[in-house]
Design a protein around this motif. Structure first.
Motif, PDB file in Angstrom:
ATOM      1  N   CYS A  45       0.848  -1.206   0.000  1.00 18.36           N
ATOM      2  CA  CYS A  45       0.000   0.000   0.000  1.00 18.36           C
ATOM      3  C   CYS A  45       0.881   1.252   0.000  1.00 18.36           C
ATOM      4  CB  CYS A  45      -0.910   0.009   1.229  1.00 18.36           C
ATOM      5  SG  CYS A  45      -2.107  -1.339   1.262  1.00 18.36           S
ATOM      6  N   GLU A  46       0.572   2.208  -0.892  1.00 15.19           N
ATOM      7  CA  GLU A  46       1.374   3.425  -0.985  1.00 15.19           C
ATOM      8  C   GLU A  46       1.174   4.335   0.231  1.00 15.19           C
ATOM      9  OE1 GLU A  46       2.159   7.236  -4.016  1.00 15.19           O
ATOM     10  OE2 GLU A  46       0.664   5.708  -4.524  1.00 15.19           O
ATOM     11  N   ASN A  54      -5.825   4.176  -7.064  1.00 17.42           N
ATOM     12  CA  ASN A  54      -5.727   3.801  -8.477  1.00 17.42           C
ATOM     13  C   ASN A  54      -6.319   2.414  -8.696  1.00 17.42           C
ATOM     14  OD1 ASN A  54      -4.487   6.162  -9.474  1.00 17.42           O
ATOM     15  ND2 ASN A  54      -2.492   5.494  -8.687  1.00 17.42           N
ATOM     16  N   PRO A  55      -6.563   2.050  -9.971  1.00 14.23           N
ATOM     17  CA  PRO A  55      -7.134   0.721 -10.254  1.00 14.23           C
ATOM     18  C   PRO A  55      -6.291  -0.439  -9.737  1.00 14.23           C
ATOM     19  CG  PRO A  55      -7.344   2.149 -12.172  1.00 14.23           C
ATOM     20  CD  PRO A  55      -6.483   2.877 -11.191  1.00 14.23           C
ATOM     21  N   ASP A  56      -4.982  -0.237  -9.496  1.00 13.51           N
ATOM     22  CA  ASP A  56      -4.163  -1.345  -8.997  1.00 13.51           C
ATOM     23  C   ASP A  56      -4.447  -1.660  -7.536  1.00 13.51           C
ATOM     24  OD1 ASP A  56      -3.008   0.743  -7.611  1.00 13.51           O
ATOM     25  OD2 ASP A  56      -1.080   0.660  -8.644  1.00 13.51           O
ATOM     26  N   GLY A  57      -5.283  -0.813  -6.876  1.00 14.95           N
ATOM     27  CA  GLY A  57      -5.676  -1.081  -5.502  1.00 14.95           C
ATOM     28  C   GLY A  57      -4.599  -0.785  -4.485  1.00 14.95           C
ATOM     29  N   LYS A  58      -3.472  -0.193  -4.897  1.00 11.60           N
ATOM     30  CA  LYS A  58      -2.368   0.046  -3.959  1.00 11.60           C
ATOM     31  C   LYS A  58      -1.828   1.477  -4.032  1.00 11.60           C
ATOM     32  CE  LYS A  58      -0.807  -4.770  -3.724  1.00 11.60           C
ATOM     33  NZ  LYS A  58       0.348  -5.677  -3.785  1.00 11.60           N
ATOM     34  N   THR A  59      -1.668   2.000  -5.227  1.00 13.29           N
ATOM     35  CA  THR A  59      -1.107   3.345  -5.376  1.00 13.29           C
ATOM     36  C   THR A  59      -2.219   4.401  -5.372  1.00 13.29           C
ATOM     37  OG1 THR A  59      -1.174   3.171  -7.787  1.00 13.29           O
ATOM     38  CG2 THR A  59       0.855   2.482  -6.676  1.00 13.29           C
ATOM     39  N   CYS A  60      -1.825   5.651  -5.120  1.00 14.03           N
ATOM     40  CA  CYS A  60      -2.789   6.751  -4.985  1.00 14.03           C
ATOM     41  C   CYS A  60      -2.409   7.890  -5.920  1.00 14.03           C
ATOM     42  CB  CYS A  60      -2.811   7.262  -3.543  1.00 14.03           C
ATOM     43  SG  CYS A  60      -3.230   6.001  -2.303  1.00 14.03           S
ATOM     44  N   HIS A  99      -6.736  -4.233   3.195  1.00 13.77           N
ATOM     45  CA  HIS A  99      -6.959  -3.450   1.980  1.00 13.77           C
ATOM     46  C   HIS A  99      -6.264  -2.105   2.128  1.00 13.77           C
ATOM     47  CE1 HIS A  99     -10.256  -2.220   4.655  1.00 13.77           C
ATOM     48  NE2 HIS A  99     -10.210  -1.027   4.032  1.00 13.77           N
ATOM     49  N   CYS A 100      -5.991  -1.454   0.968  1.00 10.62           N
ATOM     50  CA  CYS A 100      -5.239  -0.199   0.952  1.00 10.62           C
ATOM     51  C   CYS A 100      -6.187   1.007   0.927  1.00 10.62           C
ATOM     52  CB  CYS A 100      -4.320  -0.139  -0.269  1.00 10.62           C
ATOM     53  SG  CYS A 100      -3.048  -1.431  -0.295  1.00 10.62           S
TER      54      CYS A 100
END
Length: 646
Positions: free
Chosen positions: A226-227, A248-254, A238-239
């Motif tokens: 998670c970013e 973002n769609p990758d579920g980790k970056t913002c 969850h992130c």
């Protein structure tokens, strides 16, 4: 808060998984979680059978075996209740697990009723107090275990406990009432309310608590990627992103949210983005308003250095000077000069032009009036245009007027009324006796006497003034010299005078007349004007106080005093009141009906020169002294009025 999370996870378990027993293994390490103050509130009513109570002991012990017990970690207290409440041990009693287990095993059930509301109140007011070991800023958790319906009210006291920050879990067994459990527990109910079928299942409920309290935190134990923020959930994670960012769609970056680019702002001119927010700004020459959204042009005039003679007008990037209407701006661009249309001959007034900046108004010479066209003038007939007040005829002159009288009559001092002679001006104050001995019917005759006197006078603000004072045991000004300016007003006021009754304080009345009635404050004209001051005292009996002092002072003050006595009036007192020569200023009679005769003859003060030798007694039944008094009174008044006319 780690301990609270464990409790919530425990209570979220479904009853379906409670039927699966966990095989016992070797000793496991204790959970290392945040501090919690935990109080068990256990139902020991008679409906709980002995073997079921033993199951509750094991339920508590199994849960506590997995907690990190200690004065700085988890503190535990146990309270049992039935028809009464009993604390088995408080939060500060034990700091070691062995002592807690020993104490739990020694609990003897009360075996009475089910007063759950009383127990909650005890936990709120006693168990979770500093005196009992409660710690500030440490979560308070109460676990209520019951098998029946409460015999008292629980909703109100439970709500009060929750308002004080106590998190309540309600565990019902077998016969427990779900409505009551929901009334006690903290929201959400799916996390805090549990109902199982038997005490055997509550034992397995404790095993599930151990699993959830000591579960693995994947955010701590794994490479989550998670970013910004990792949030754990049972068996997963969850992130999340910081405020102002979106996942973002990758579920980790913002990525930052640009509200300006998305048009989600209300800036009037310039939008400056920040992650998830924005600030407004303005174009050159403008400044941001107090609402931080709209813009206003910079007011350069407000800086106070423009030097404009009249008005400064701001423009984008600077200012201009402007003159008020009727003025012109000079070449320096700042100074204003009035436009005089009269001096420049740019008017159409017939007689007089009155200039104002850039305009004019017309006026006329004295004795002329401006016509409706506001330009031309017409000779003015003052008699037709003003309320002249002439009794007979008004004669206009240029810009003024005067009054004239018919042949055989003279214009009076007021310059308006007409008469056969010049009327004298006097200040007359009448002091009338309102004592009980006068009696109401005679008092009405006295009032008529006063009005007869008024009818013979030239009453006006600039002519004769009349004041009236009534006295008995006290003194009352019915109206002062300056209150009424016409005879009709005075006569109406006289008829409204109420009869006072009681005693006869003539000396007090004389004092009041001297100090108040003939004061300038009450309408007496200044002594420098030589207006005669006349005081007329009317009494029907002996004075109940001394009259000597103020009778003397009144005459020394220049007041001409007349004394009229009726009935039981004392002649010596009348003589002491009356002015010199005394014989001409006092009168005494036994009959009230005779007083009207002197009232008729008092008109002599109006035209004294014409009245000499015309006095006559109109009542043939009146005594001789009445005639003498009338003649003396009229003669004295005549002398006063003649002096005033001269």
């Amino acid at each position: 808060m780690g301990q609270l999370t464990g409790l919530c996870c425990l209570l979220l378990l479904s009853l379906a998984v409670l039927t699966t027993a966990r095989p016992k293994t070797g000793a496991q390490p204790k959970c290392k979680s945040g501090p919690v103050d935990l109080v068990f509130l256990i139902d020991s009513s008679r409906s709980v059978r002995p073997h079921e109570f033993e199951t509750m002991r094991k339920f508590m012990i199994d849960i506590l075996n997995e907690l990190d017990i200690g004065p700085d970690t988890t503190r535990v207290g146990v309270v049992q209740y039935s028809s009464q409440v009993r604390s088995e041990f408080s939060l500060k009693t034990h700091s070691k697990m062995d002592a807690i287990v020993k104490n739990i095993n020694e609990i003897i059930p009360l075996a009475q009723g089910t007063m759950t509301g009383l127990a909650i109140k005890y936990v709120m007011n006693v168990a979770f107090t500093e005196a009992e070991g409660d710690r500030p800023k440490v979560p308070n958790v109460a676990v209520i275990v019951t098998d029946g319906r409460p015999q008292d009210r629980v909703a109100e006291v439970a709500a009060e406990a929750r308002d004080k920050g106590i998190e309540i879990f309600a565990v019902g067994v077998a016969r427990a009432d779900m409505t009551s459990l929901r009334a006690m527990a903290s929201p959400p109910f799916e996390d805090h309310v549990f109902l199982v079928e038997s005490f055997d299942l509550i034992h397995q409920f404790g095993l599930q608590f151990q699993d959830k309290l000591c579960g693995v935190d994947l955010c701590l134990e794994s490479e989550h990627g998670c970013e910004h923020i990792c949030e754990s959930s049972p068996g997963s994670y969850h992130c999340l992103c910081l405020p102002g960012y979106t996942l973002n769609p990758d579920g980790k970056t913002c990525k930052a949210i640009d509200l300006c680019a998305e048009g989600k702002h209300d800036c009037e001119q310039v939008c400056l983005p920040t992650p998830g927010a924005f600030t407004c700004d303005c174009n050159k020459g403008y400044q941001l308003n107090a609402d931080k959204k709209t813009c206003s042009m910079i007011d350069y005039c407000s800086f106070g250095n423009h030097s404009c003679d009249h008005e400064c007008v701001s423009v984008l990037g600077g200012f201009n000077c402007r003159c008020n209407q009727g003025y012109r701006l000079l070449a320096n661009g700042k100074t204003c000069q009035a436009i005089d249309l009269c001096a420049e001959g740019k008017h159409d007034c017939e007689q007089i032009c009155i200039p104002s900046p850039g305009a004019f108004t017309c006026d006329c010479n004295k004795g002329f009036k401006l016509n409706q066209d506001k330009k031309t003038c017409t000779n003015m007939d003052m008699c037709k245009t003003v309320a002249h007040g002439c009794e007979h005829q008004c004669v206009s002159t240029p810009g003024s007027y005067y009054c004239i009288c018919p042949e055989g009559q003279l214009l009076q001092d007021d310059g308006k009324s007409c008469g056969t002679c010049k009327s004298a001006n006097i200040d007359l104050v009448l002091l009338i006796d309102g004592s009980k001995s006068v009696r109401p019917q005679n008092f009405e005759l006295v009032k008529k006497f006063v009005n007869q006197v008024v009818d013979s006078l030239d009453v006006s603000a600039h002519g004769t003034r009349v004041g009236l004072v009534q006295y008995s045991s006290r003194v009352r000004t019915e109206f002062p010299l300056n209150m009424y300016h016409t005879a009709d007003e005075i006569k109406a006021a006289v008829m409204k005078v109420d009869y006072m009754e009681k005693g006869t304080m003539t000396g007090l009345a004389l004092k009041h007349m001297l100090e108040n009635s003939f004061s300038e404050a009450e309408g007496a004209r200044p002594a420098s004007r030589n207006i005669p001051r006349i005081g007329l005292v009317f009494t029907d009996g002996r004075s109940q106080d001394d009259i000597t002092e103020y009778a003397k002072k009144a005459k020394e003050a220049g007041i001409t005093m007349y004394a009229v006595g009726v009935g039981k009036a004392v002649e010596d007192e009348l003589r002491e009141i009356a002015s010199d020569p005394v014989e001409k200023h006092f009168y005494y009679t036994t009959d009230f009906s005779a007083i009207s005769t002197i009232a008729e003859n008092l008109k002599l003060n109006v035209c004294p020169a014409e009245s000499q030798g015309e006095i006559e007694v109109k009542d043939p039944c009146a005594c001789e002294s009445l005639v003498e008094f009338q003649q003396a009174t009229m003669s004295s008044l005549e002398q006063l009025t003649q002096k005033h006319i001269l």
